[in-house]
Write a protein that holds these residues in place. Structure first.
Motif, mmCIF file in Angstrom:
data_model
loop_
_atom_site.group_PDB
_atom_site.id
_atom_site.type_symbol
_atom_site.label_atom_id
_atom_site.label_comp_id
_atom_site.label_asym_id
_atom_site.label_seq_id
_atom_site.Cartn_x
_atom_site.Cartn_y
_atom_site.Cartn_z
ATOM 1 N N PRO A 297 0.335 -4.061 3.728
ATOM 2 C CA PRO A 297 0.645 -3.802 2.505
ATOM 3 C C PRO A 297 0.990 -2.774 1.963
ATOM 4 N N LEU A 298 2.086 -2.614 1.373
ATOM 5 C CA LEU A 298 2.703 -1.193 1.041
ATOM 6 C C LEU A 298 1.830 -0.521 0.137
ATOM 7 N N GLU A 299 1.051 -0.952 -0.645
ATOM 8 C CA GLU A 299 -0.079 -0.311 -1.613
ATOM 9 C C GLU A 299 -1.120 0.323 -0.557
ATOM 10 N N LEU A 300 -1.478 0.083 0.651
ATOM 11 C CA LEU A 300 -2.432 0.607 1.775
ATOM 12 C C LEU A 300 -1.719 1.565 2.491
ATOM 13 N N ARG A 301 -0.358 1.809 2.344
ATOM 14 C CA ARG A 301 0.331 2.517 3.580
ATOM 15 C C ARG A 301 -0.315 4.036 3.476
ATOM 16 N N PHE A 302 -0.703 4.534 2.617
ATOM 17 C CA PHE A 302 -1.423 5.961 2.687
ATOM 18 C C PHE A 302 -2.792 6.014 2.652
ATOM 19 N N VAL A 303 -3.578 4.770 2.824
ATOM 20 C CA VAL A 303 -4.889 4.782 2.930
ATOM 21 C C VAL A 303 -5.247 4.583 4.340
#
Length: 234
Positions: free
Chosen positions: A171-177
């Protein structure tokens, strides 16, 4: 006959000599001298080393108990077997983490969106078991968005767990997590997930302790100031 008497006399003398020699010998377990017995130098097998204090004390604070769950497990129905094993592992002692498991903890007859939203709000951390089935499940997407809205910053509360999913489908929302790739090593994956939850809870309790200590210091200062004012000249 004379030979028989001599043989009997020799036999009696030899027997007496053997009894006297054995009575003067020291038992092997009480030997003295420079070469001590093995039992006198080796430690007792019942000797134990005191165990260190349990790390569970570091996550025992008021802030932790302010929420119903330590972690909410967000997953697709197809991954329920994996999630049940994960929850069983997390709920083991000594930490005995409090987990929200949909199959077990959802209230029968309640609205799904309400129940999932409350589970997110009542949990400190959220483990997102991201698999191909998770990507296709709209309720998983709903829970993920709720968790990200509760904690928009990457502060350790959202813990993505990538399971049998290619990086391009993440998921793009979790790319930086930062997440955990469990792969095929189930037990090591469980250990990593538990460690991530404990790290957040330990930091939560550390901050809670600092805030409590600061509040106590301010309270003592205010009390001392009021006492000084009341004891001054009229």
């Amino acid at each position: 006959m004379a030979r028989l008497f001599r043989w009997f006399g020799d036999f009696k003398r030899n027997r007496n000599r053997g009894q006297n020699g054995s009575s003067n010998a020291q038992p092997s377990g009480r030997a003295t001298g420079p070469c001590k017995s093995r039992s006198s130098t080796s430690p007792s097998p019942q000797t134990t080393v005191a165990a260190p204090a349990s790390s569970s004390r570091r996550i025992d604070c008021k802030a932790r108990w302010s929420k119903k769950y330590d972690v909410c497990i967000c997953h697709a129905e197809a991954d329920v077997i994996y999630v049940q094993d994960l929850v069983a592992y997390l709920e083991l002692g000594p930490h005995s983490l409090r987990c929200f498991l949909q199959l077990r903890d959802l209230v029968p007859g309640g609205a799904i969106c309400t129940e999932l939203c409350q589970a997110v709000q009542q949990s400190h951390c959220w483990v997102l078991v991201i698999s191909p089935a998770f990507i296709k499940d709209p309720w998983c997407g709903y829970q993920m968005q709720q968790a990200l809205s509760e904690s928009p910053k990457a502060n350790g509360r959202v813990i993505p767990v990538r399971m049998q999913l290619e990086r391009k489908d993440y998921p793009l929302e979790l790319r930086f997590v930062f997440g955990i790739d469990v792969g095929m090593e189930t037990e090591k994956g469980f250990q990593k997930i538990k460690r991530a939850i404990l790290l957040y809870l330990e930091e939560l309790c550390r901050k809670d302790g600092d805030e409590q200590q600061h509040a106590d210091t301010e309270s003592r200062t205010a009390t001392a100031s009021n006492t000084a004012d009341s004891s001054g000249p009229c």
